[in-house]
Scaffold this motif. Structure first.
Motif, short mmCIF file in Angstrom:
data_model
loop_
_atom_site.label_atom_id
_atom_site.label_comp_id
_atom_site.label_asym_id
_atom_site.label_seq_id
_atom_site.Cartn_x
_atom_site.Cartn_y
_atom_site.Cartn_z
N GLU A 6 0.84 -1.19 0.00
CA GLU A 6 0.00 0.00 0.00
C GLU A 6 0.88 1.25 0.00
O GLU A 6 1.94 1.26 0.63
CB GLU A 6 -0.89 0.03 1.25
CG GLU A 6 -1.80 -1.18 1.39
CD GLU A 6 -1.18 -2.32 2.19
OE1 GLU A 6 -1.91 -3.22 2.61
OE2 GLU A 6 0.05 -2.29 2.41
N SER A 7 0.42 2.29 -0.67
CA SER A 7 1.17 3.54 -0.71
C SER A 7 0.21 4.70 -0.95
O SER A 7 -0.97 4.49 -1.26
CB SER A 7 2.22 3.50 -1.83
OG SER A 7 1.60 3.36 -3.09
N GLY A 8 0.73 5.91 -0.77
CA GLY A 8 -0.07 7.10 -1.05
C GLY A 8 -0.57 7.83 0.18
O GLY A 8 -1.19 8.89 0.06
N GLY A 9 -0.32 7.27 1.34
CA GLY A 9 -0.78 7.93 2.55
C GLY A 9 0.05 9.15 2.87
O GLY A 9 1.04 9.46 2.19
N GLY A 10 -0.36 9.86 3.92
CA GLY A 10 0.38 11.04 4.34
C GLY A 10 -0.44 11.89 5.29
O GLY A 10 -1.49 11.47 5.78
N LEU A 11 0.07 13.08 5.52
CA LEU A 11 -0.59 14.06 6.38
C LEU A 11 -1.36 15.04 5.50
O LEU A 11 -0.78 15.62 4.57
CB LEU A 11 0.44 14.80 7.23
CG LEU A 11 -0.07 15.97 8.07
CD1 LEU A 11 -1.07 15.49 9.12
CD2 LEU A 11 1.10 16.69 8.73
N VAL A 12 -2.61 15.22 5.78
CA VAL A 12 -3.44 16.12 4.98
C VAL A 12 -4.38 16.88 5.91
O VAL A 12 -4.77 16.37 6.96
CB VAL A 12 -4.22 15.31 3.91
CG1 VAL A 12 -5.19 14.34 4.56
CG2 VAL A 12 -4.93 16.22 2.93
N GLN A 13 -4.73 18.08 5.52
CA GLN A 13 -5.66 18.88 6.31
C GLN A 13 -7.09 18.42 6.08
O GLN A 13 -7.41 17.84 5.04
CB GLN A 13 -5.53 20.35 5.93
CG GLN A 13 -4.21 20.98 6.33
CD GLN A 13 -4.17 22.46 6.07
OE1 GLN A 13 -4.99 23.01 5.33
NE2 GLN A 13 -3.22 23.15 6.67
N GLN A 114 -0.10 4.94 6.28
CA GLN A 114 -0.68 5.82 7.31
C GLN A 114 -1.34 7.03 6.67
O GLN A 114 -0.72 7.73 5.86
CB GLN A 114 0.40 6.28 8.28
CG GLN A 114 -0.07 7.28 9.32
CD GLN A 114 -0.96 6.66 10.36
OE1 GLN A 114 -0.65 5.62 10.93
NE2 GLN A 114 -2.10 7.31 10.64
N VAL A 115 -2.57 7.27 7.06
CA VAL A 115 -3.29 8.48 6.67
C VAL A 115 -3.58 9.27 7.94
O VAL A 115 -4.21 8.74 8.87
CB VAL A 115 -4.60 8.14 5.93
CG1 VAL A 115 -5.43 9.40 5.71
CG2 VAL A 115 -4.30 7.46 4.61
N THR A 116 -3.14 10.50 7.96
CA THR A 116 -3.38 11.37 9.11
C THR A 116 -4.06 12.64 8.62
O THR A 116 -3.53 13.34 7.75
CB THR A 116 -2.08 11.73 9.82
OG1 THR A 116 -1.42 10.52 10.24
CG2 THR A 116 -2.35 12.59 11.05
N VAL A 117 -5.24 12.89 9.16
CA VAL A 117 -6.00 14.08 8.78
C VAL A 117 -6.01 15.02 9.98
O VAL A 117 -6.63 14.73 11.01
CB VAL A 117 -7.43 13.72 8.36
CG1 VAL A 117 -8.16 14.98 7.86
CG2 VAL A 117 -7.43 12.64 7.29
N SER A 118 -5.32 16.12 9.84
CA SER A 118 -5.16 17.03 10.96
C SER A 118 -4.80 18.41 10.46
O SER A 118 -4.12 18.57 9.45
CB SER A 118 -4.08 16.52 11.90
OG SER A 118 -3.84 17.46 12.94
N SER A 119 -5.28 19.42 11.19
CA SER A 119 -4.91 20.79 10.85
C SER A 119 -3.69 21.23 11.65
O SER A 119 -3.21 22.35 11.49
CB SER A 119 -6.09 21.73 11.11
OG SER A 119 -6.53 21.59 12.45
#
Length: 119
Positions: A6-13, A114-119
């Motif tokens: 799996e790939s493409g995850g990251g930190l996003v607002q 890992q997908v992280t959704v944070s401001s």
């Protein structure tokens, strides 16, 4: 042996988008359903979306209207387009094969992304 990367995850607002990829090897994907799952800290793994070899899709109510699953059998790859992301979407996302979208996942798991959704 079935393997998944799996790939493409990251930190996003919040409100942002990501596109996850699931690259399969060791088998021919077009004979299986492929499902995306996620696991948030302290929670059990849950199904997010699934796409059958016929193209039939299922989607969890929590992500309906925001996430879209697709597959490219020629590339042995399944994608998860995630739009309008929310903090509650934060999790490690995994993909794996299933006989159908109504049967349990086969016990082959990658490392996840890992997908992280944070401001």
């Amino acid at each position: 042996q079935l393997q998944f990367v799996e790939s493409g995850g990251g930190l996003v607002q919040p409100g942002g988008s990501l596109r996850l990829s699931c690259a399969a090897s060791g088998f021919t994907m077009d004979s299986y359903a492929i499902g995306w799952f996620r696991q948030a800290p302290g929670k059990e793994r849950e199904g997010v979306s699934c796409i059958h070899s016929s193209g039939l899709r299922t989607i969890a109510d929590s992500v309906k209207g925001r996430f879209t699953i697709s597959r490219d059998n020629a590339k042995n790859t399944v994608y998860l387009q995630m739009n309008s992301l929310k903090p509650e979407d934060t999790a490690v996302y995994y993909c794996t094969a299933r006989r159908t979208c109504r049967t349990p996942p086969l016990d082959y798991w990658g490392q996840g992304t890992q997908v992280t959704v944070s401001s």
